[in-house]
Motif scaffolding. Structure first.
Motif, PDB file in Angstrom:
ATOM      1  N   ARG A  83       0.833  -1.192   0.000  1.00 56.26           N
ATOM      2  CA  ARG A  83       0.000   0.000   0.000  1.00 56.26           C
ATOM      3  C   ARG A  83       0.874   1.250   0.000  1.00 56.26           C
ATOM      4  O   ARG A  83       2.058   1.213   0.363  1.00 56.26           O
ATOM      5  CB  ARG A  83      -0.918   0.036   1.222  1.00 56.26           C
ATOM      6  N   SER A  84       0.270   2.370  -0.413  1.00 55.30           N
ATOM      7  CA  SER A  84       0.911   3.675  -0.350  1.00 55.30           C
ATOM      8  C   SER A  84      -0.066   4.636   0.301  1.00 55.30           C
ATOM      9  O   SER A  84      -1.198   4.795  -0.170  1.00 55.30           O
ATOM     10  CB  SER A  84       1.295   4.161  -1.756  1.00 55.30           C
ATOM     11  N   VAL A  85       0.359   5.272   1.404  1.00 53.05           N
ATOM     12  CA  VAL A  85      -0.518   6.153   2.175  1.00 53.05           C
ATOM     13  C   VAL A  85      -0.023   7.587   2.043  1.00 53.05           C
ATOM     14  O   VAL A  85       1.111   7.899   2.409  1.00 53.05           O
ATOM     15  CB  VAL A  85      -0.561   5.749   3.659  1.00 53.05           C
ATOM     16  N   LEU A  86      -0.875   8.460   1.507  1.00 56.32           N
ATOM     17  CA  LEU A  86      -0.534   9.879   1.350  1.00 56.32           C
ATOM     18  C   LEU A  86      -1.693  10.728   1.844  1.00 56.32           C
ATOM     19  O   LEU A  86      -2.839  10.512   1.449  1.00 56.32           O
ATOM     20  CB  LEU A  86      -0.234  10.195  -0.122  1.00 56.32           C
ATOM     21  N   ASP A  87      -1.391  11.682   2.698  1.00 55.19           N
ATOM     22  CA  ASP A  87      -2.408  12.566   3.268  1.00 55.19           C
ATOM     23  C   ASP A  87      -3.552  11.779   3.905  1.00 55.19           C
ATOM     24  O   ASP A  87      -4.729  12.140   3.789  1.00 55.19           O
ATOM     25  CB  ASP A  87      -2.968  13.501   2.192  1.00 55.19           C
ATOM     26  N   GLY A  88      -3.214  10.669   4.543  1.00 50.62           N
ATOM     27  CA  GLY A  88      -4.198   9.875   5.264  1.00 50.62           C
ATOM     28  C   GLY A  88      -4.995   8.909   4.423  1.00 50.62           C
ATOM     29  O   GLY A  88      -5.815   8.164   4.960  1.00 50.62           O
ATOM     30  N   ALA A  89      -4.786   8.897   3.097  1.00 51.72           N
ATOM     31  CA  ALA A  89      -5.525   7.991   2.215  1.00 51.72           C
ATOM     32  C   ALA A  89      -4.624   6.846   1.779  1.00 51.72           C
ATOM     33  O   ALA A  89      -3.500   7.063   1.324  1.00 51.72           O
ATOM     34  CB  ALA A  89      -6.033   8.748   0.987  1.00 51.72           C
ATOM     35  N   SER A  90      -5.121   5.618   1.921  1.00 50.46           N
ATOM     36  CA  SER A  90      -4.348   4.417   1.607  1.00 50.46           C
ATOM     37  C   SER A  90      -4.811   3.835   0.272  1.00 50.46           C
ATOM     38  O   SER A  90      -5.998   3.567   0.086  1.00 50.46           O
ATOM     39  CB  SER A  90      -4.522   3.374   2.714  1.00 50.46           C
ATOM     40  N   ASP A  91      -3.857   3.652  -0.661  1.00 49.74           N
ATOM     41  CA  ASP A  91      -4.157   3.085  -1.974  1.00 49.74           C
ATOM     42  C   ASP A  91      -3.387   1.776  -2.166  1.00 49.74           C
ATOM     43  O   ASP A  91      -2.300   1.587  -1.618  1.00 49.74           O
ATOM     44  CB  ASP A  91      -3.764   4.058  -3.088  1.00 49.74           C
ATOM     45  N   SER A  92      -3.953   0.901  -2.987  1.00 52.15           N
ATOM     46  CA  SER A  92      -3.317  -0.387  -3.277  1.00 52.15           C
ATOM     47  C   SER A  92      -2.102  -0.183  -4.179  1.00 52.15           C
ATOM     48  O   SER A  92      -2.112   0.648  -5.090  1.00 52.15           O
ATOM     49  CB  SER A  92      -4.314  -1.329  -3.943  1.00 52.15           C
ATOM     50  N   LEU A  93      -1.067  -1.000  -3.936  1.00 49.63           N
ATOM     51  CA  LEU A  93       0.203  -0.837  -4.638  1.00 49.63           C
ATOM     52  C   LEU A  93       0.731  -2.193  -5.083  1.00 49.63           C
ATOM     53  O   LEU A  93       0.739  -3.154  -4.310  1.00 49.63           O
ATOM     54  CB  LEU A  93       1.232  -0.174  -3.704  1.00 49.63           C
TER      55      LEU A  93
END
Length: 204
Positions: A83-93
């Motif tokens: 996963r990649s978490v930016l500004d509190g939002a987690s996206d699949s990686l």
């Protein structure tokens, strides 16, 4: 994952892949830099940073790794999911790397509509001979507007160019067990070709 500090003093996590050398009968933990093989990353270590928003760096984590055989390349590729978490939002990686020198060939970053992460990756046998197999990933996602996460299985095209539209609904299958949190952690395929996702269910 490993901590990486930038010049502004902020700290973030980067995906880290380490290649070890086997010596004799046992693995001694030596980072691979054998003179007869191309060096893997820097002295056996590859780190990958995914996103930046101004001075803010993403926290990038890897949770699972698999080998993907290919018909166009001489060696199987390394596939890493997380996963990649930016500004509190987690996206699949998902990353695909050259197994010899550690070059990152493809980065697939996807938002399934809320906070999501991939905890497992599987490369099943191809349907036909001389075919590069697809990549199947498992984990969990929290839909927008919902406080409960659902189990997630997705199938990617072999080259990581996107989701496989012939699988589930546009490449994705989610399952809500009516628990407050459904978390997927392990993925396998049985002898009949059915996918099995294991994890946990939290009930209030």
């Amino acid at each position: 994952a490993t901590a990486d500090s930038d010049n502004s003093g902020t700290t973030s996590r980067d995906v880290a892949i380490v290649k070890l050398t086997l010596t004799g009968r046992f693995a001694d933990g030596t980072l691979e830099a054998a003179p007869t093989l191309p060096a893997f990353g820097q002295a056996g270590l590859v780190t990958v940073h995914i996103q930046t928003d101004g001075a803010v760096k993403s926290d990038d984590e890897a949770f699972a790794l698999a080998w993907q055989p290919t018909t166009t390349l001489t060696e199987p590729r390394l596939v890493v999911a997380g996963r990649s978490v930016l500004d509190g939002a987690s996206d699949s990686l998902v990353l695909r790397l050259d197994p010899q020198d550690g070059t990152v060939e493809t980065i697939w970053l996807h938002d399934f509509g809320g906070d999501d992460e991939l905890r497992a990756v599987l490369v099943p046998p191809p349907a036909l001979a001389n075919q590069t197999p697809p990549i199947v990933v498992g984990g969990h996602a929290t839909p927008l507007g919902s406080g409960a996460s659902d189990l997630l299985i997705a199938r990617l095209l072999p080259d990581l160019s996107g989701l496989d539209p012939t699988f589930g609904q546009a490449g994705l299958r989610t399952v809500d067990t009516a628990g407050e949190e459904d978390l997927g952690y392990a993925l396998a395929q049985d002898s009949s070709g059915r996918l099995v996702l294991a994890g946990t269910r939290t009930v209030d």
